[in-house]
Design a protein around this motif. Structure first.
Motif, PDB file in Angstrom:
ATOM      1  N   ALA A  80      17.068  -8.862  17.150  1.00 14.61           N
ATOM      2  CA  ALA A  80      15.796  -9.056  17.863  1.00 14.61           C
ATOM      3  C   ALA A  80      15.500  -7.884  18.795  1.00 14.61           C
ATOM      4  O   ALA A  80      14.356  -7.432  18.909  1.00 14.61           O
ATOM      5  N   HIS A  81      16.550  -7.385  19.455  1.00 15.68           N
ATOM      6  CA  HIS A  81      16.386  -6.246  20.362  1.00 15.68           C
ATOM      7  C   HIS A  81      16.015  -4.979  19.585  1.00 15.68           C
ATOM      8  O   HIS A  81      15.116  -4.228  19.994  1.00 15.68           O
ATOM      9  N   ARG A  82      16.684  -4.776  18.468  1.00 16.51           N
ATOM     10  CA  ARG A  82      16.471  -3.551  17.684  1.00 16.51           C
ATOM     11  C   ARG A  82      15.053  -3.499  17.116  1.00 16.51           C
ATOM     12  O   ARG A  82      14.432  -2.424  17.066  1.00 16.51           O
ATOM     13  N   HIS A  83      14.547  -4.636  16.670  1.00 19.85           N
ATOM     14  CA  HIS A  83      13.237  -4.661  16.014  1.00 19.85           C
ATOM     15  C   HIS A  83      12.129  -5.218  16.917  1.00 19.85           C
ATOM     16  O   HIS A  83      11.003  -5.407  16.449  1.00 19.85           O
ATOM     17  N   HIS A  84      12.481  -5.482  18.169  1.00 15.56           N
ATOM     18  CA  HIS A  84      11.509  -6.015  19.136  1.00 15.56           C
ATOM     19  C   HIS A  84      10.829  -7.281  18.603  1.00 15.56           C
ATOM     20  O   HIS A  84       9.602  -7.412  18.606  1.00 15.56           O
ATOM     21  N   ARG A  85      11.655  -8.213  18.150  1.00 18.52           N
ATOM     22  CA  ARG A  85      11.168  -9.456  17.584  1.00 18.52           C
ATOM     23  C   ARG A  85      11.505 -10.623  18.504  1.00 18.52           C
ATOM     24  O   ARG A  85      12.495 -10.580  19.246  1.00 18.52           O
ATOM     25  N   PRO A  86      10.716 -11.693  18.469  1.00 20.61           N
ATOM     26  CA  PRO A  86      11.001 -12.850  19.329  1.00 20.61           C
ATOM     27  C   PRO A  86      12.208 -13.636  18.840  1.00 20.61           C
ATOM     28  O   PRO A  86      12.528 -13.637  17.643  1.00 20.61           O
ATOM     29  N   LEU A  87      12.872 -14.283  19.771  1.00 21.32           N
ATOM     30  CA  LEU A  87      13.997 -15.164  19.453  1.00 21.32           C
ATOM     31  C   LEU A  87      14.057 -16.232  20.539  1.00 21.32           C
ATOM     32  O   LEU A  87      13.972 -15.928  21.733  1.00 21.32           O
ATOM     33  N   SER A  88      14.191 -17.471  20.124  1.00 26.16           N
ATOM     34  CA  SER A  88      14.260 -18.567  21.084  1.00 26.16           C
ATOM     35  C   SER A  88      15.532 -19.378  20.876  1.00 26.16           C
ATOM     36  O   SER A  88      16.202 -19.267  19.847  1.00 26.16           O
ATOM     37  N   LEU A  89      15.828 -20.184  21.882  1.00 25.81           N
ATOM     38  CA  LEU A  89      17.059 -20.960  21.902  1.00 25.81           C
ATOM     39  C   LEU A  89      16.737 -22.379  22.369  1.00 25.81           C
ATOM     40  O   LEU A  89      15.976 -22.573  23.319  1.00 25.81           O
ATOM     41  N   LEU A  90      17.309 -23.361  21.684  1.00 31.45           N
ATOM     42  CA  LEU A  90      17.243 -24.749  22.137  1.00 31.45           C
ATOM     43  C   LEU A  90      18.650 -25.234  22.436  1.00 31.45           C
ATOM     44  O   LEU A  90      19.565 -25.006  21.636  1.00 31.45           O
ATOM     45  N   VAL A  91      18.843 -25.865  23.588  1.00 33.34           N
ATOM     46  CA  VAL A  91      20.103 -26.534  23.907  1.00 33.34           C
ATOM     47  C   VAL A  91      19.804 -28.031  23.934  1.00 33.34           C
ATOM     48  O   VAL A  91      18.912 -28.484  24.657  1.00 33.34           O
ATOM     49  N   LEU A  92      20.540 -28.797  23.124  1.00 37.72           N
ATOM     50  CA  LEU A  92      20.284 -30.222  22.952  1.00 37.72           C
ATOM     51  C   LEU A  92      21.475 -31.044  23.433  1.00 37.72           C
ATOM     52  O   LEU A  92      22.632 -30.674  23.167  1.00 37.72           O
ATOM     53  N   ASP A  93      21.191 -32.148  24.084  1.00 38.11           N
ATOM     54  CA  ASP A  93      22.248 -33.040  24.564  1.00 38.11           C
ATOM     55  C   ASP A  93      21.817 -34.487  24.293  1.00 38.11           C
ATOM     56  O   ASP A  93      20.743 -34.917  24.735  1.00 38.11           O
ATOM     57  N   ILE A  94      22.646 -35.224  23.540  1.00 41.49           N
ATOM     58  CA  ILE A  94      22.322 -36.621  23.237  1.00 41.49           C
ATOM     59  C   ILE A  94      22.440 -37.431  24.528  1.00 41.49           C
ATOM     60  O   ILE A  94      23.474 -37.385  25.214  1.00 41.49           O
ATOM     61  N   ASP A  95      21.393 -38.170  24.840  1.00 45.90           N
ATOM     62  CA  ASP A  95      21.349 -38.923  26.098  1.00 45.90           C
ATOM     63  C   ASP A  95      22.349 -40.075  26.095  1.00 45.90           C
ATOM     64  O   ASP A  95      22.448 -40.822  25.116  1.00 45.90           O
ATOM     65  N   HIS A  96      23.084 -40.196  27.204  1.00 45.27           N
ATOM     66  CA  HIS A  96      23.998 -41.329  27.440  1.00 45.27           C
ATOM     67  C   HIS A  96      24.959 -41.550  26.258  1.00 45.27           C
ATOM     68  O   HIS A  96      25.234 -42.684  25.865  1.00 45.27           O
ATOM     69  N   PHE A  97      25.473 -40.451  25.714  1.00 45.23           N
ATOM     70  CA  PHE A  97      26.335 -40.589  24.538  1.00 45.23           C
ATOM     71  C   PHE A  97      27.630 -41.327  24.873  1.00 45.23           C
ATOM     72  O   PHE A  97      28.172 -42.055  24.014  1.00 45.23           O
ATOM     73  N   LYS A  98      28.131 -41.157  26.061  1.00 42.13           N
ATOM     74  CA  LYS A  98      29.368 -41.861  26.437  1.00 42.13           C
ATOM     75  C   LYS A  98      29.179 -43.373  26.369  1.00 42.13           C
ATOM     76  O   LYS A  98      30.116 -44.124  26.052  1.00 42.13           O
ATOM     77  N   THR A  99      27.960 -43.839  26.651  1.00 38.39           N
ATOM     78  CA  THR A  99      27.680 -45.271  26.547  1.00 38.39           C
ATOM     79  C   THR A  99      27.784 -45.739  25.097  1.00 38.39           C
ATOM     80  O   THR A  99      28.266 -46.842  24.817  1.00 38.39           O
ATOM     81  N   ILE A 100      27.332 -44.888  24.164  1.00 35.41           N
ATOM     82  CA  ILE A 100      27.440 -45.226  22.742  1.00 35.41           C
ATOM     83  C   ILE A 100      28.903 -45.387  22.352  1.00 35.41           C
ATOM     84  O   ILE A 100      29.292 -46.351  21.691  1.00 35.41           O
ATOM     85  N   ASN A 101      29.733 -44.445  22.789  1.00 35.12           N
ATOM     86  CA  ASN A 101      31.162 -44.526  22.483  1.00 35.12           C
ATOM     87  C   ASN A 101      31.794 -45.770  23.094  1.00 35.12           C
ATOM     88  O   ASN A 101      32.617 -46.443  22.471  1.00 35.12           O
TER      89      ASN A 101
END
Length: 325
Positions: free
Chosen positions: A185-206
């Protein structure tokens, strides 16, 4: 004196012939198949291959060339190594892939065999045979079937880079891919995005349903997300219930749109064994790369946006606004 020289020469020739015959007899008994190939890549003799589970008989190749029998790229690579062995006088080694069904000169009954449809790996070892009785210089080409070794290598390579529960990339693979994408992305000046995902209240599921059910929830979550990604996107699991998506060629709007679709899709999952009233939800933080920004800083910004999503009530997407400040 001439008689002595002729006698000595005859004895030498006889010794070399006996040595050659002993070698060929030995090769016939070995499990790996061998070929005597001349400088033009012609099959002078096919020997051995006693292990029928690993090799098909190659007798029908005799008199033909590598180019007649093999796919062009494989034939060219093999001939190059034959010539190199003859030029240097030293053994040359080549690893190559070959499907027995692609060897044009084998009988149809061999090529059509289901066992011979799969791609196999071979290690070819070419060694000059200076005393062989042929009009052109020849090498002995021993083809060792290394498919089992390659399969083991592939297994451990995948194990090192794959999350065993979900089948997607693990933290190590994700970070390596991220560095590659950041550089591109840096070399070609192109966009790049990032998503960070977290399952809500997963410990409750366990806690409520048990770890086995929690594992199934993680698998279904991963599969749902994967269905929404493009082939160029990359998803990895970096923690218990935390995931990261790399989105090349994606600006902030594109990241927001994908994140919104994921937030909408996750509660529709019907995980066997879980009450209908208890639906999974996910919180997501998004960030788009700034000019000159590295992966670690981009990840921190996306993670901060995730924290904002959690503080805002979860089951939602929040975008880091650094690009608009």
């Amino acid at each position: 004196m001439d008689d002595i020289q002729e006698s000595t020469q005859a004895a030498t020739i006889a010794a070399l012939k006996a040595e050659r015959d002993q070698l060929l007899t030995l090769l016939k008994a070995l499990p790996d198949i061998s070929f005597v190939l001349d400088a033009e890549g012609r099959y002078v003799k096919v020997i051995g291959g006693a292990n029928e589970a690993m090799y098909a008989s190659g007798k029908s190749l005799e008199g033909y060339t590598l180019a007649d029998a093999l796919p062009p790229a494989v034939a060219e690579a093999c001939l190059t190594h034959v010539k190199q062995a003859l030029h240097t006088g030293e053994m040359q080694t080549l690893e190559y892939q070959l499907c027995v069904a692609d060897v044009a000169l084998l009988p149809p009954s061999v090529r059509d065999n289901d066992h011979h449809q799969a791609e196999q790996w071979f290690e070819g070892r070419a060694l000059p045979l200076p005393s062989y009785d042929h009009s052109k210089p020849v090498v002995l080409w021993v083809a060792v079937n290394i498919t089992p070794r390659k399969q083991v290598e592939q297994y451990w390579r995948e194990a090192a880079y794959t999350d065993p529960l979900t089948g997607i990339a693990n933290r190590r693979a994700l970070f390596e891919q991220a560095e590659h994408e950041i550089q591109r992305a840096h070399r070609h000046h192109r966009p790049l995005s990032l998503l960070v995902l977290d399952i809500d209240h997963f410990k409750t599921i366990n806690t409520q349903y048990g770890h086995a059910q929690g594992d199934e929830a993680l698998r279904q979550f991963t599969q749902c997300c994967a269905r929404l990604l493009r082939d160029t996107d990359f998803m990895g699991r970096i923690g218990g219930e935390e995931f990261v998506m790399l989105l090349p060629e994606t600006d902030q709007l594109g990241a927001e749109q994908l994140g919104a679709r994921i937030v909408e899709a996750i509660p529709t999952l019907d995980v066997p064994g879980m009450n209908n009233e208890h639906r999974m939800t996910v919180s997501i933080g998004a960030a788009t790369r700034l000019e000159g920004e590295g992966f670690e800083h981009l990840l921190v910004r996306a993670d901060d946006a995730l924290s904002t999503a959690k503080r805002s009530g979860r089951n939602r997407l929040r975008v880091d606004q650094a690009a608009t400040r």
